[in-house]
Design an enzyme around this catalytic site. Structure first.
Site, short mmCIF file in Angstrom:
data_model
loop_
_atom_site.label_atom_id
_atom_site.label_comp_id
_atom_site.label_asym_id
_atom_site.label_seq_id
_atom_site.Cartn_x
_atom_site.Cartn_y
_atom_site.Cartn_z
CG HIS A 106 -23.15 6.68 -5.69
ND1 HIS A 106 -24.08 5.85 -6.28
CD2 HIS A 106 -22.13 5.88 -5.29
CE1 HIS A 106 -23.64 4.60 -6.23
NE2 HIS A 106 -22.46 4.60 -5.64
CD GLU A 107 -19.21 6.91 -2.70
OE1 GLU A 107 -19.32 6.06 -1.80
OE2 GLU A 107 -18.98 6.60 -3.89
CG HIS A 110 -22.80 3.41 -0.85
ND1 HIS A 110 -23.48 2.32 -1.32
CD2 HIS A 110 -21.96 3.80 -1.85
CE1 HIS A 110 -23.09 2.05 -2.56
NE2 HIS A 110 -22.17 2.95 -2.90
CG HIS A 114 -23.88 1.42 7.57
ND1 HIS A 114 -22.99 2.13 8.35
CD2 HIS A 114 -23.90 0.16 8.09
CE1 HIS A 114 -22.48 1.34 9.28
NE2 HIS A 114 -23.02 0.15 9.16
#
Length: 235
Positions: A106-107, A110, A114
């Site tokens: 999940h991280e 991100h 980005h």
């Protein structure tokens, strides 16, 4: 009229809105902790740690300028676009559980957002300083307006609080999209099998509910302020 704005020592029915928000947040928090704990006991078949999975996903996405580091605490995992650092908590960084893999992926979702210039993430990042200021200053301004019976101050305080609410709302598509990217990559790379993938989806779904609850609580609080301000203006 007590305190100039009708805020006497009595039960205000708008408190119900705040209580609903608190209950929703408590339920969501309990669910994510319970789900994370449950699948923390389920080791992945491939035996990769959260940190290894994160690196594997970044390599798969062709991202070479993001570092991965451990961070203290539980469910403190996050990606900082300013330093390009993925921070994974103790139950994630070095663990091989399905929960650890789901959160690490999940991280990395991100990170990919980005790298690809995902608009909602850019908006949320830009809102951070404004939302932080609005969240803290709004209550100071509102209380000052109540004490000095200045309706315009209360209005300013409500507008400031709106920035905090907007941040919570913008956070929703950011988090949902990160989880969607994570699950897709876990499937494409074969890091998790079908059964493990379904378990990872449950972990991320439970985590997403915390953001939904936070947004709902913020909206309910804003609604309460608007109702109180509108009522006091009519008075």
């Amino acid at each position: 009229m007590p305190l100039g704005y009708g805020y006497g020592m009595y039960w205000d029915p708008t408190y119900v809105l705040v209580l609903i928000g608190v209950v929703l947040s408590m339920i969501a928090s309990a669910r994510v902790k319970g789900t994370f704990s449950k699948y923390s006991q389920v080791p992945s078949a491939r035996g990769m740690t959260g940190a290894q999975v994160a690196q594997r996903i970044l390599d798969y996405a062709g991202i070479r300028d993001v570092s991965i580091q451990p961070i203290a605490g539980q469910l403190t995992d996050h990606y900082d676009p300013r330093t390009k650092t993925v921070s994974l908590s103790e139950p994630v960084y070095g663990k091989t559980s399905v929960s650890a893999i789901a959160v690490a992926a999940h991280e990395c979702g991100h990170v990919i957002q980005h790298a690809k210039g995902y608009a909602p993430l850019s908006i949320r990042t830009a809102l951070v300083p404004v939302a932080n200021f609005g969240s803290g200053a709004s209550w100071v301004v509102i209380i000052a307006g109540i004490i000095f019976s200045i309706q315009s101050l209360i209005s300013v305080g409500i507008v400031l609080f709106c920035f905090a609410v907007l941040f919570q709302i913008v956070t929703l598509p950011v988090e949902f999209n990160a989880s969607s990217r994570a699950l897709r990559i876990l499937n494409d790379t074969g890091i998790l099998g079908d059964t493990e993938g379904k378990a990872a989806k449950r972990v991320l779904k439970a985590a997403a509910l915390t953001y939904v609850a936070a947004a709902a609580a913020a909206i309910l609080q804003l609604l309460r302020l608007i109702l109180l301000f509108g009522r006091n203006s009519r008075d």
